[in-house]
Design a protein around this motif. Structure first.
Motif, mmCIF file in Angstrom:
data_model
loop_
_atom_site.group_PDB
_atom_site.id
_atom_site.type_symbol
_atom_site.label_atom_id
_atom_site.label_comp_id
_atom_site.label_asym_id
_atom_site.label_seq_id
_atom_site.Cartn_x
_atom_site.Cartn_y
_atom_site.Cartn_z
ATOM 1 N N GLY A 41 0.811 -1.210 0.000
ATOM 2 C CA GLY A 41 0.000 0.000 0.000
ATOM 3 C C GLY A 41 0.842 1.257 0.000
ATOM 4 N N THR A 42 1.982 1.196 0.687
ATOM 5 C CA THR A 42 2.900 2.336 0.681
ATOM 6 C C THR A 42 3.571 2.487 -0.679
ATOM 7 O OG1 THR A 42 3.315 2.047 3.050
ATOM 8 C CG2 THR A 42 4.923 3.334 1.793
ATOM 9 N N LEU A 43 4.018 1.364 -1.257
ATOM 10 C CA LEU A 43 4.669 1.417 -2.574
ATOM 11 C C LEU A 43 3.704 1.911 -3.651
ATOM 12 C CD1 LEU A 43 6.760 -1.890 -2.563
ATOM 13 C CD2 LEU A 43 7.581 0.449 -2.264
ATOM 14 N N ALA A 44 2.396 1.703 -3.441
ATOM 15 C CA ALA A 44 1.409 2.154 -4.424
ATOM 16 C C ALA A 44 1.261 3.671 -4.448
ATOM 17 C CB ALA A 44 0.053 1.511 -4.131
ATOM 18 N N VAL A 46 4.174 5.772 -4.105
ATOM 19 C CA VAL A 46 5.470 6.401 -4.380
ATOM 20 C C VAL A 46 5.443 7.056 -5.760
ATOM 21 C CG1 VAL A 46 6.686 4.750 -2.907
ATOM 22 C CG2 VAL A 46 6.426 4.267 -5.351
ATOM 23 N N LYS A 47 6.473 7.824 -6.053
ATOM 24 C CA LYS A 47 6.510 8.562 -7.310
ATOM 25 C C LYS A 47 6.844 7.676 -8.506
ATOM 26 C CE LYS A 47 7.755 13.008 -5.221
ATOM 27 N NZ LYS A 47 8.751 14.129 -5.186
ATOM 28 N N ALA A 48 7.607 6.595 -8.287
ATOM 29 C CA ALA A 48 8.021 5.735 -9.395
ATOM 30 C C ALA A 48 6.801 5.047 -10.014
ATOM 31 C CB ALA A 48 9.034 4.704 -8.905
ATOM 32 N N ARG A 49 6.540 5.332 -11.262
ATOM 33 C CA ARG A 49 5.339 4.803 -11.909
ATOM 34 C C ARG A 49 5.401 3.299 -12.074
ATOM 35 N NH1 ARG A 49 2.928 6.605 -17.862
ATOM 36 N NH2 ARG A 49 1.018 5.330 -17.729
ATOM 37 N N TRP A 50 6.591 2.770 -12.410
ATOM 38 C CA TRP A 50 6.699 1.337 -12.651
ATOM 39 C C TRP A 50 6.436 0.541 -11.370
ATOM 40 C CZ3 TRP A 50 10.310 -1.716 -10.161
ATOM 41 C CH2 TRP A 50 11.339 -1.045 -9.495
ATOM 42 N N VAL A 51 6.793 1.110 -10.221
ATOM 43 C CA VAL A 51 6.505 0.443 -8.947
ATOM 44 C C VAL A 51 4.998 0.416 -8.705
ATOM 45 C CG1 VAL A 51 6.826 0.542 -6.449
ATOM 46 C CG2 VAL A 51 8.733 1.076 -7.974
ATOM 47 N N ARG A 52 4.332 1.532 -8.948
ATOM 48 C CA ARG A 52 2.880 1.585 -8.768
ATOM 49 C C ARG A 52 2.170 0.615 -9.700
ATOM 50 N NH1 ARG A 52 3.645 7.176 -9.402
ATOM 51 N NH2 ARG A 52 2.243 7.118 -11.203
ATOM 52 N N MET A 53 2.679 0.463 -10.906
ATOM 53 C CA MET A 53 2.058 -0.447 -11.872
ATOM 54 C C MET A 53 2.206 -1.908 -11.438
ATOM 55 S SD MET A 53 3.037 1.348 -15.523
ATOM 56 C CE MET A 53 2.234 0.021 -16.439
ATOM 57 N N LEU A 54 3.379 -2.260 -10.905
ATOM 58 C CA LEU A 54 3.591 -3.626 -10.432
ATOM 59 C C LEU A 54 2.668 -3.946 -9.254
ATOM 60 C CD1 LEU A 54 7.489 -4.033 -10.626
ATOM 61 C CD2 LEU A 54 5.757 -5.061 -12.112
ATOM 62 N N VAL A 55 2.553 -2.993 -8.340
ATOM 63 C CA VAL A 55 1.670 -3.200 -7.191
ATOM 64 C C VAL A 55 0.221 -3.320 -7.651
ATOM 65 C CG1 VAL A 55 0.778 -2.179 -5.065
ATOM 66 C CG2 VAL A 55 3.221 -2.040 -5.593
ATOM 67 N N ALA A 56 -0.187 -2.464 -8.583
ATOM 68 C CA ALA A 56 -1.561 -2.519 -9.094
ATOM 69 C C ALA A 56 -1.835 -3.851 -9.781
ATOM 70 C CB ALA A 56 -1.798 -1.363 -10.062
ATOM 71 N N LEU A 57 -0.849 -4.377 -10.509
ATOM 72 C CA LEU A 57 -1.014 -5.672 -11.172
ATOM 73 C C LEU A 57 -1.207 -6.783 -10.152
ATOM 74 C CD1 LEU A 57 -0.960 -7.404 -13.752
ATOM 75 C CD2 LEU A 57 1.534 -7.519 -13.512
ATOM 76 N N TYR A 58 -0.376 -6.783 -9.118
ATOM 77 C CA TYR A 58 -0.504 -7.793 -8.056
ATOM 78 C C TYR A 58 -1.871 -7.718 -7.388
ATOM 79 C CZ TYR A 58 0.120 -9.908 -3.447
ATOM 80 O OH TYR A 58 -0.053 -10.648 -2.303
ATOM 81 N N VAL A 59 -2.286 -6.509 -7.046
ATOM 82 C CA VAL A 59 -3.561 -6.326 -6.355
ATOM 83 C C VAL A 59 -4.719 -6.795 -7.216
ATOM 84 C CG1 VAL A 59 -5.161 -4.596 -5.446
ATOM 85 C CG2 VAL A 59 -2.731 -4.467 -4.875
#
Length: 236
Positions: A41-44, A46-59
């Motif tokens: 939830g914290t990584l979702a 952060v500013k890095a878009r690729w990190v947010r995309m990976l977290v969104a995919l997992y979720v």
């Protein structure tokens, strides 16, 4: 009905074994889900878009797949990867991954509910990212996250009953064993009495969780109100 009570009393040791397994499974899952949920939830946010995309995919993947399918896939698929799992750890892993995905979405929403100006002000003051989350974002997000997260915890406790499908002798499975034993050996079917008792126990456990969360929420509310009133009193 009285016979049902006596049957429950006679099989109390088996029911206690099942209840202990349920509570242990729930405790392991709650801790793991909380760690995964807070981290992702914290990584979702952060500013890095690729990190947010990976977290969104997992979720999205874990939330869109039925929980029982996830548990079956882990339990029956692990041996093909050379990592055979016993029923208990397989169910704990499946519940934790699913609970972590839902927890991540709750934590993300809680962090994003904090006004953006506070993060911008902390950044302008030179605070590092981890200090911004630890001192500013997480404490304020807690009050928004708590009600929804408590509902998730209660749902996880209820979902531990799925362990019976892969051989975990948890509380529901213990009740089923009593019914089968009574049907075969005594020629009776106490399904109503046994499952009614199981229902009441699950209701009691989840009610305790809900009551504790409401009490904590009220305490947080009073603490927040005190913090808000302090500057006004000082200025007066």
């Amino acid at each position: 009905m009285s016979y049902g009570f006596s049957l429950i009393a006679e099989n109390a040791p088996l029911l206690l074994i099942g209840l202990r397994a349920t509570l242990l499974l729930a405790a392991v899952t709650l801790v793991a889900s909380t760690v995964i949920g807070v981290l992702l939830g914290t990584l979702a946010t952060v500013k890095a878009r690729w990190v947010r995309m990976l977290v969104a995919l997992y979720v999205e993947v874990l939330r869109d797949i039925p929980l029982i399918v996830t548990i079956f896939t882990i339990f029956f698929g692990a041996p093909f990867l050379g990592v055979p799992l016993e029923p208990f750890p397989a169910v704990a892993l499946g519940l934790s991954l699913w609970g972590g995905a839902n927890g991540a979405e709750i934590v993300r929403g809680g962090i994003q509910s904090v006004p953006k100006g506070q993060r911008e002000a902390a950044t302008a003051l030179g605070l590092r990212a981890w200090k911004i989350y630890l001192l500013i974002l997480w404490p304020q997000a807690l009050r928004a996250v708590l009600p929804a997260y408590t509902g998730l915890l209660a749902l996880i406790v209820q979902s531990t009953s799925l362990g019976a499908l892969v051989g975990v002798t948890e509380f529901l499975k213990a009740g089923g064993l009593i019914i089968e034993r009574s049907t075969v050996m005594q020629g009776i079917n106490p399904a109503f009495e046994i499952y009614a008792f199981v229902l009441l126990v699950y209701f009691g456990v989840c009610s305790v969780l809900t009551a504790l969360s409401r009490r904590l929420e009220r305490r947080l509310g009073r603490a927040s109100a005190g913090i808000v009133r302090t500057p006004d009193a000082a200025s007066l």
